[in-house]
Design a protein around this motif. Structure first.
Motif, PDB file in Angstrom:
ATOM      1  N   PHE A 139      33.962 -47.186 -43.489  1.00 32.71           N
ATOM      2  CA  PHE A 139      34.774 -45.979 -43.628  1.00 32.71           C
ATOM      3  C   PHE A 139      35.281 -45.506 -42.266  1.00 32.71           C
ATOM      4  N   VAL A 140      34.396 -45.533 -41.266  1.00 30.39           N
ATOM      5  CA  VAL A 140      34.785 -45.112 -39.919  1.00 30.39           C
ATOM      6  C   VAL A 140      35.859 -46.046 -39.363  1.00 30.39           C
ATOM      7  N   LEU A 141      35.703 -47.351 -39.569  1.00 29.55           N
ATOM      8  CA  LEU A 141      36.669 -48.325 -39.066  1.00 29.55           C
ATOM      9  C   LEU A 141      38.040 -48.102 -39.693  1.00 29.55           C
ATOM     10  N   VAL A 142      38.086 -48.069 -41.023  1.00 23.93           N
ATOM     11  CA  VAL A 142      39.365 -47.916 -41.721  1.00 23.93           C
ATOM     12  C   VAL A 142      39.963 -46.538 -41.456  1.00 23.93           C
ATOM     13  N   GLY A 143      39.105 -45.499 -41.509  1.00 22.04           N
ATOM     14  CA  GLY A 143      39.588 -44.129 -41.333  1.00 22.04           C
ATOM     15  C   GLY A 143      40.175 -43.889 -39.953  1.00 22.04           C
TER      16      GLY A 143
END
Length: 499
Positions: free
Chosen positions: A11-15
């Motif tokens: 989630f952190v990577l994509v976000g």
């Protein structure tokens, strides 16, 4: 459903990647004169079912997150709106947000009922969700467009005020309360929610302003957080007594943004950044909510075109004419306001209400509204400067403003103003003595090319100077007004005003 640390990493990577791309896209959208929502919506669709395959179809969650994002956007709009510019525009803006919305809903309902064959309930619902203008679109496009202040102020006031009545109305229609209670009771409910919501906003706004001026917080970074939290306190307070949280948050932010708050400039910058983040998250989420596989492209496109034409050619102009009953406007102003009713995320967010309530055919209506918003944002957004120029309601020159920050000097009940003389400011070439600041206020220091100097009355101000002005707190508003007048009008700033 469990959520572990590995999912958090993804989630952190994509976000973070999406957020960086969205921030960079702002430059592209601003050059094209488009609200950035179009790029963000496209990102959401690309991440969704037909793109990366992220599944998101929970309308109730989308509604909750959408309301939170709209509240943040309205808070930023209120905090960064000048009461001096807002006050003359308020009668027309309020009229557009109430009378105009009611007229627009009626015209849209009749038009789409007979042209598209929609049942009356869906036709009224379509009118209700598409009638309000969008605060994010208006604040981002019009503040960068060279539109006369009297018109940009009207559109900002309208977009800040019209979310409240339409949210209430769409909720009542979706829950079938309109049919159950009738027009009179529904109007009374809307009136109660608006009046009490405004009351909550005023109470929290003035109370929070009083508190912030007297609270000696240990870090300057706490002030922006506290002010933004106060706006949400007004939202929650209004919602607790079943009133309009959107009316409350906008009014509270308007009061706080125009009060003598410590670190007001930093607060506004913080709110602007948070609002941009809210816009990015909101539009990407709404793009995810769209399900391309269920759309009958040509049928949806045709319905969106018809609905958009009814709204743009009939409903909006008639509603503007009806709203001008409170104050007559020149035909050029009426024409521009009719064209400049920017829609954006608000209609799509409002459609999550009937989706969450399970209203029959609400999914089809959501698709129509989504396509209509994209099509007519592409049509109206880039053409606003051209239309304004043809109608003669544009500003011939860019606004000559100055950058101003403030910090409190608590022990002597004064404020220290840091004024940056921008390249377009007419403070350039003015002597310090010609500023004619209110008695008790004085220019204490100039920073020029990295060097500090104590100015005299004959010291000439130059572009790029940072000027430190000490003013008693009770004279701060008059001092700021005088500085802005000179920045706009030069030595004759006392007599010259900008329309």
């Amino acid at each position: 459903m469990t959520f572990d640390v590995h999912q958090l990493d993804q989630f952190v990577l994509v976000g973070s990647a999406v957020t960086i791309l969205a921030i960079l896209a702002v430059r592209i959208s601003s050059r094209a004169g488009l609200p950035s929502l179009l790029i963000y919506l496209a990102m959401g669709v690309a991440l969704g079912e037909k793109g990366l395959g992220i599944q998101f179809d929970d309308a109730a969650v989308a509604q909750a997150l959408g309301f939170a994002a709209l509240a943040l956007i309205l808070a930023e709009g209120g905090l960064t709106t000048s009461w001096r510019d807002f006050r003359p525009s308020m009668p027309i803006g309020l009229s557009l947000a109430t009378i105009g919305v009611a007229v627009s809903i009626a015209v849209m309902a009749v038009g789409t009922h007979y042209l598209l064959g929609l049942p009356w309930e869906l036709a009224v619902l379509l009118g209700a969700v598409t009638s309000p203008t969008d605060a994010a679109a208006v604040f981002s496009v019009l503040r960068a467009a060279p539109i006369k202040k009297r018109l940009s102020g009207v559109l900002e006031a309208e977009s800040g005020l019209n979310d409240a009545p339409t949210v209430v109305l769409v909720t009542l229609i979706s829950s079938d309360a309109l049919g159950e209670h009738g027009i009179t009771v529904t109007a009374a409910i809307v009136g109660y929610e608006l009046l009490v919501g405004v009351g909550c906003g005023l109470l929290v706004g003035f109370g929070g302003s009083w508190l912030m001026r007297r609270a000696a917080l240990p870090a300057s970074g706490l002030y922006p957080i506290a002010v933004l939290t106060l706006t949400f306190l007004s939202y929650g307070s209004a919602a607790y007594v079943h009133a309009s949280g959107f009316a409350a948050v906008y009014v509270a932010a308007l009061v706080l943004g125009n009060s003598e708050l410590p670190h007001r400039g930093a607060t506004r910058s913080f709110a602007e950044g948070v609002a941009w983040l809210a816009q990015i998250g909101l539009f990407v989420m709404l793009g995810l909510l769209l399900t391309p596989s269920r759309i009958d492209l040509w049928a949806t496109l045709g319905q969106a075109l018809v609905a958009g034409l009814v709204l743009t050619v009939l409903a909006r102009p008639i509603s503007v004419l009806a709203s001008s009953v409170v104050r007559r406007m020149p035909w050029r102003d009426v024409t521009f306001l009719s064209w400049a009713g920017l829609r954006g995320a608000v209609p799509i967010v409002l459609m999550t209400i009937p989706l969450a309530e399970g209203v029959v055919d609400s999914e089809r209506l959501f698709d129509v509204v989504f396509v209509m918003v994209v099509l007519f944002t592409l049509l109206t957004g880039p053409t606003l400067p051209l239309v304004a120029r043809r109608l003669g309601v544009d500003r011939r020159y860019e606004p000559r403003e100055l950058d101003l920050e403030a910090a409190p000097l608590e022990r002597i009940a004064a404020d220290l103003l840091q004024v940056t003389i921008t390249p377009a400011s007419r403070l350039h070439g003015v002597e310090v003595g010609e500023l004619r600041l209110p008695e008790g206020a004085s220019v204490s220091m100039l920073i020029r090319e990295g060097r500090s100097l104590v100015p005299e009355r004959r010291t000439v101000l130059k572009r790029g100077d940072d000027m430190l002005v000490v003013t008693p707190r009770k004279l701060r508003e008059a001092t700021e007004r005088r500085l802005r007048d000179v920045s706009l009008g030069g030595r004759l700033g006392r007599w010259l005003t900008e329309e």
